[in-house]
Scaffold this motif. Structure first.
Motif, PDB file in Angstrom:
ATOM      1  N   THR A 149       0.873  -0.978  -0.027  1.00  0.00           N
ATOM      2  CA  THR A 149       0.016   0.064  -0.147  1.00  0.00           C
ATOM      3  C   THR A 149       0.739   1.287   0.010  1.00  0.00           C
ATOM      4  N   ASP A 203      -6.136  -1.011  -4.743  1.00  0.00           N
ATOM      5  CA  ASP A 203      -5.333  -1.769  -3.483  1.00  0.00           C
ATOM      6  C   ASP A 203      -6.145  -3.079  -3.296  1.00  0.00           C
ATOM      7  N   ASP A 204      -5.383  -4.241  -3.085  1.00  0.00           N
ATOM      8  CA  ASP A 204      -5.826  -5.172  -2.709  1.00  0.00           C
ATOM      9  C   ASP A 204      -6.698  -5.949  -3.563  1.00  0.00           C
ATOM     10  N   ARG A 302       4.073  -3.453   9.767  1.00  0.00           N
ATOM     11  CA  ARG A 302       2.940  -2.820  10.553  1.00  0.00           C
ATOM     12  C   ARG A 302       3.148  -3.262  11.865  1.00  0.00           C
TER      13      ARG A 302
HETATM   14 MG    MG Z   1      -2.229  -3.140   1.785  1.00  0.00          MG
END
Ligand code: MG
Ligand code: ADP
Length: 437
Positions: A149, A203-204, A302
């Motif tokens: 992302t 995205d995704d 993350r």
């Molecule tokens: Mg992502």
């Protein structure tokens, strides 16, 4: 209320601890706020300052997500809150519909490049600099938390700064938008938006395979944009060939341009990412602490980020310096908890479910190829994710001795080295186990 919704959204992006320590203490000052200036009151200077540096951008971004307008965020002390703008309230009527929803901090300059992500990074840069003419579409895939992302939005931010029209959505947002416009008989506007842009970032994309109608619409969006040299960039958790529920004609289009993967970062890249994050968030960690985090946390950046914030939150609240000792103490629970939660049975259960075999097969003596492979993967993951010793693993899986276990692990390591798709599957399984465990 809007502000509550925004803080609720924020809570899904930060650790529960950060939320409890800081965000929960904010009070929305409705009287002092309007659509372009949002005021929150904080109980003390420390919290006000910390939230300002750390979360203002994020909060502003989330307001933009909700309303289409990016406000200035002011965090003031409770008693000093100004009441001059008493009559102004958040004017929801001013909501603009067009918004790119890009996170301003996702830029190429903030991305740390290493062997694991260099190819994806360079592809994104190349595409941004020569829209529609080098690789179209660009398809980036890899496991969660590795910067897909971030790279996708870096393309977006770069292009916006060059005056391009950029649409950046997750596939869920694309679906929601589609459904909204169908229900409102306004598909013209939908098509105008998605087919007339310079850059479309999805995205995704793996979630677009849900329904035929969506695929049909996306197929035409893709064709029209592509034929006009509109740049398309997509991210996904797997390569096009492995996408589930997609029609062949879409999958083959995804392969027209360039496919770039991102793999888990090497230790030195992880260290560099941590350093960069600390710089960005103005958190000081010494070398030993950084090394400790890089070697003991998993690959998901993350999670690493949220561990650092957590650590800093503890240190701030307890007025402590972050020494290695302190870091180990704070993080011990997180790291141990994660490992302790994973049992041999969890691993067998998840591996067998994901690979479509019975749990009892894994422990059986069956030599059929898919069972042998599942058994090997399970052994490899047990060795990697639990404290079980080689003899313990041998006895659990009914093997002769620990050398039989080593043999299996060696085989898996060879496969991981040489077979990209296999490697990806093992990473996916590992992530599933780590998140469920
Ligand atoms: Mg992502
Ligand atoms: P994905 O989309 O692959 O799940 P994200 O792009 O959301 O991952 O990345 C998760 C977090 O990790 C983000 O905050 C991102 O900025 C950070 N991150 C991941 N890789 C890098 C990198 N190479 N350099 C700097 N930050 C990174």
């Amino acid at each position: 209320m809007l502000a509550d919704e925004v803080l609720k959204l924020l809570s899904t992006e930060i650790s529960p601890n950060e939320y409890e320590c800081y965000i929960k203490q904010l009070k929305f000052n409705e009287k002092a706020s309007n659509s372009e200036n949002i005021v929150f009151n904080a109980p003390n200077e420390l919290i006000a300052r910390f939230i300002s540096t750390r979360y203002s951008d994020k909060i502003a971004h989330l307001f933009e997500v909700k309303t289409g307008i990016k406000p200035k965020i002011n965090i003031t002390l409770q008693n000093k809150a100004k009441s001059t703008k008493q009559n102004q309230q958040v004017d929801v009527k001013q909501i603009k519909t067009q918004s790119t929803l890009l996170n301003p901090s996702y830029k190429f300059e903030n991305f740390v490049v290493g062997d694991s992500n260099q190819f994806a990074y360079l592809s994104c840069k190349a595409v941004s600099e020569r829209l529609g003419s080098v690789y179209n579409p660009l398809f980036i895939y890899g496991p969660t938390g590795l910067g897909k992302t971030h790279l996708l939005q870096s393309v977006g931010n770069f292009c916006i700064n060059n005056g391009k029209v950029v649409i950046c959505v997750t596939s869920e947002q694309f679906i929601t938008d589609f459904t909204y416009h169908i229900n409102n008989h306004s598909m013209e506007r939908f098509r105008e938006k998605y087919r007339k842009c310079d850059v479309l970032l999805i995205d995704d994309v793996q979630f677009l395979g849900k329904t035929d109608k969506i695929q049909e619409e996306f197929f035409h969006t893709f064709n029209e944009l592509h034929s006009k040299n509109g740049q398309i960039v997509m991210t996904s958790d797997k390569p096009p060939k492995m996408l589930k529920g997609f029609e062949e004609r879409l999958k083959s289009r995804f392969e027209w341009g360039l496919i770039a993967d991102i793999t888990p970062p090497e230790l030195d890249t992880k260290v560099a990412i941590i350093q960069k994050k600390c710089e960005f968030d103005k958190i000081y960690l010494n070398k030993d602490v950084i090394n400790y985090i890089a070697t003991n946390m998993g690959d998901n950046i993350r999670e690493i980020e949220s561990a650092i914030i957590n650590l800093n939150a503890y240190a701030t609240l307890m007025r402590q310096e972050i020494t290695l000792e302190f870091a180990k103490n704070v993080m011990r629970d997180q790291i141990k908890e994660k490992r302790e939660n994973i049992s041999l049975e969890n691993i067998i259960e998840i591996v067998s479910k994901e690979l479509n075999i019975k749990p009892s097969d894994i422990k059986s003596k069956s030599r059929s190829a898919n069972i042998v492979e599942a058994r090997r993967i399970a052994i490899y993951l047990v060795k990697n994710l639990t404290p079980n010793s080689m003899p313990q693993i041998a006895s659990y899986f009914g093997m002769k001795d620990h050398s039989a276990v080593s043999h299996n692990i060696k085989k898996i390591n060879e496969l991981i080295e040489n077979n990209e798709i296999f490697n990806l599957r093992v990473i996916e399984l590992k992530n599933k186990i780590l998140t469920k465990g």
